[in-house]
Structures are given as C-alpha cells and as structure tokens.
Motif scaffolding. Sequence first.
Motif, short mmCIF file in Angstrom:
data_model
loop_
_atom_site.label_atom_id
_atom_site.label_comp_id
_atom_site.label_asym_id
_atom_site.label_seq_id
_atom_site.Cartn_x
_atom_site.Cartn_y
_atom_site.Cartn_z
N ASP A 183 0.81 -1.22 0.00
CA ASP A 183 0.00 0.00 0.00
C ASP A 183 0.84 1.27 0.00
OD1 ASP A 183 -2.19 -1.74 0.23
OD2 ASP A 183 -2.17 -1.63 2.41
N HIS A 184 2.17 1.11 0.03
CA HIS A 184 3.10 2.25 0.09
C HIS A 184 2.79 3.15 1.28
CE1 HIS A 184 4.60 1.01 -3.78
NE2 HIS A 184 3.33 0.93 -4.19
N LEU A 185 2.39 2.53 2.40
CA LEU A 185 2.07 3.26 3.62
C LEU A 185 3.31 3.26 4.52
CD1 LEU A 185 0.04 4.72 5.43
CD2 LEU A 185 -0.69 2.48 6.29
N MET A 186 3.89 4.44 4.69
CA MET A 186 5.06 4.59 5.54
C MET A 186 4.61 4.62 6.99
SD MET A 186 7.83 7.72 5.66
CE MET A 186 7.83 7.82 3.89
N SER A 187 5.34 3.91 7.85
CA SER A 187 5.03 3.92 9.27
C SER A 187 6.17 4.55 10.04
CB SER A 187 4.82 2.49 9.80
OG SER A 187 3.66 1.92 9.25
N ALA A 188 5.81 5.35 11.03
CA ALA A 188 6.78 5.91 11.96
C ALA A 188 6.61 5.18 13.28
CB ALA A 188 6.55 7.41 12.15
N LEU A 189 7.68 4.60 13.77
CA LEU A 189 7.64 3.94 15.07
C LEU A 189 7.90 5.00 16.12
CD1 LEU A 189 9.68 0.74 14.17
CD2 LEU A 189 7.22 1.15 13.97
N THR A 190 7.01 5.07 17.10
CA THR A 190 7.09 6.13 18.09
C THR A 190 7.38 5.60 19.49
OG1 THR A 190 4.71 6.11 18.54
CG2 THR A 190 5.46 7.56 16.77
N VAL A 191 8.00 6.44 20.28
CA VAL A 191 8.23 6.18 21.69
C VAL A 191 7.74 7.41 22.43
CG1 VAL A 191 9.95 5.76 23.50
CG2 VAL A 191 10.23 4.71 21.24
N ARG A 192 6.78 7.20 23.30
CA ARG A 192 6.15 8.31 24.04
C ARG A 192 5.66 9.41 23.10
NH1 ARG A 192 10.95 7.66 27.29
NH2 ARG A 192 10.48 6.13 28.90
N GLY A 193 5.11 9.00 21.97
CA GLY A 193 4.52 9.94 21.02
C GLY A 193 5.49 10.63 20.09
N ARG A 194 6.78 10.36 20.21
CA ARG A 194 7.78 10.99 19.34
C ARG A 194 8.30 9.98 18.33
NH1 ARG A 194 12.15 13.99 22.65
NH2 ARG A 194 12.59 14.78 20.58
N ARG A 195 8.38 10.39 17.08
CA ARG A 195 8.88 9.50 16.03
C ARG A 195 10.35 9.19 16.25
NH1 ARG A 195 6.05 11.95 10.54
NH2 ARG A 195 3.90 11.58 11.22
N ARG A 196 10.66 7.90 16.20
CA ARG A 196 12.04 7.46 16.44
C ARG A 196 12.65 6.74 15.25
NH1 ARG A 196 13.51 10.89 19.94
NH2 ARG A 196 12.48 10.73 21.95
N ALA A 197 11.83 6.10 14.42
CA ALA A 197 12.33 5.38 13.24
C ALA A 197 11.17 5.24 12.26
CB ALA A 197 12.86 4.00 13.62
N TYR A 198 11.53 5.05 10.99
CA TYR A 198 10.52 4.89 9.94
C TYR A 198 10.66 3.53 9.28
CZ TYR A 198 9.56 9.86 10.26
OH TYR A 198 9.20 11.10 10.71
N LEU A 199 9.54 2.98 8.88
CA LEU A 199 9.50 1.73 8.13
C LEU A 199 9.10 2.09 6.70
CD1 LEU A 199 9.64 -1.35 8.11
CD2 LEU A 199 7.24 -1.38 8.78
N VAL A 200 10.05 1.92 5.78
CA VAL A 200 9.82 2.26 4.37
C VAL A 200 10.29 1.10 3.50
CG1 VAL A 200 10.08 4.74 4.78
CG2 VAL A 200 12.07 3.39 4.08
N THR A 201 9.90 1.13 2.24
CA THR A 201 10.34 0.09 1.31
C THR A 201 11.79 0.32 0.89
OG1 THR A 201 9.62 1.33 -0.62
CG2 THR A 201 8.00 -0.18 0.39
N PRO A 202 12.47 -0.72 0.41
CA PRO A 202 13.82 -0.53 -0.11
C PRO A 202 13.86 0.47 -1.27
CG PRO A 202 13.41 -2.86 0.27
CD PRO A 202 12.09 -2.15 0.46
N ASP A 203 12.84 0.46 -2.13
CA ASP A 203 12.80 1.41 -3.23
C ASP A 203 12.75 2.85 -2.73
OD1 ASP A 203 12.88 -0.58 -5.14
OD2 ASP A 203 10.70 -0.61 -5.43
N PHE A 204 11.94 3.11 -1.71
CA PHE A 204 11.85 4.44 -1.14
C PHE A 204 13.21 4.87 -0.59
CE2 PHE A 204 11.23 7.58 2.11
CZ PHE A 204 10.23 8.39 1.63
N TYR A 205 13.85 3.98 0.14
CA TYR A 205 15.17 4.26 0.72
C TYR A 205 16.19 4.54 -0.37
CZ TYR A 205 19.46 3.69 3.36
OH TYR A 205 20.70 3.88 3.92
N ASP A 206 16.21 3.70 -1.40
CA ASP A 206 17.16 3.89 -2.50
C ASP A 206 16.94 5.23 -3.19
OD1 ASP A 206 18.27 1.41 -1.96
OD2 ASP A 206 17.15 0.38 -3.56
N ARG A 207 15.68 5.60 -3.41
CA ARG A 207 15.39 6.91 -4.05
C ARG A 207 15.86 8.06 -3.16
NH1 ARG A 207 10.21 4.85 -4.86
NH2 ARG A 207 9.37 6.50 -3.56
N ALA A 208 15.68 7.92 -1.86
CA ALA A 208 16.13 8.96 -0.94
C ALA A 208 17.65 9.12 -1.02
CB ALA A 208 15.71 8.62 0.49
#
Length: 70
Positions: A37-62
Amino acid sequence: MNAADPQPVIADDGVQEVPLTIARPLLTRLIEQAREDHLMSALTVRGRRRAYLVTPDFYDRALELGVDES
C-alpha cells in the motif's frame, strides 16, 4: 492487544504512527502495508517518532536524491 493499548493512527502528513509497544506484534502487517500500500510507518516512543519503516525502493530513491542518513 487490549482496549487500553494505543492504536496506529494516520498523521496529517500521511504517515502511520505506531507506538513501539504495539509495533512488535504488528511488524508483519506493517511491512506488508509498506510494500503493498506504500504506507510509511513511523515507530514512536512516548509519542515521538524514532524510526521509519519504508520500502527498499523508497530508501534507494532517498539516497539517490542525496538525503542524509544521519
């Protein structure tokens, strides 16, 4: 998961925010959402974004665009 646990929510920027405490058992689903679904997720700790879950293609483009990894 009980009713007191926070649930993933889609933030105003379109990123799904997932508390790390509930991300562990949902990891397979989160990966499939990113892949299918190309839905990026941000993993949060106490409501603050700490890491993102993205596809390899998204990472490579970045990287191609020169986005800093640090």
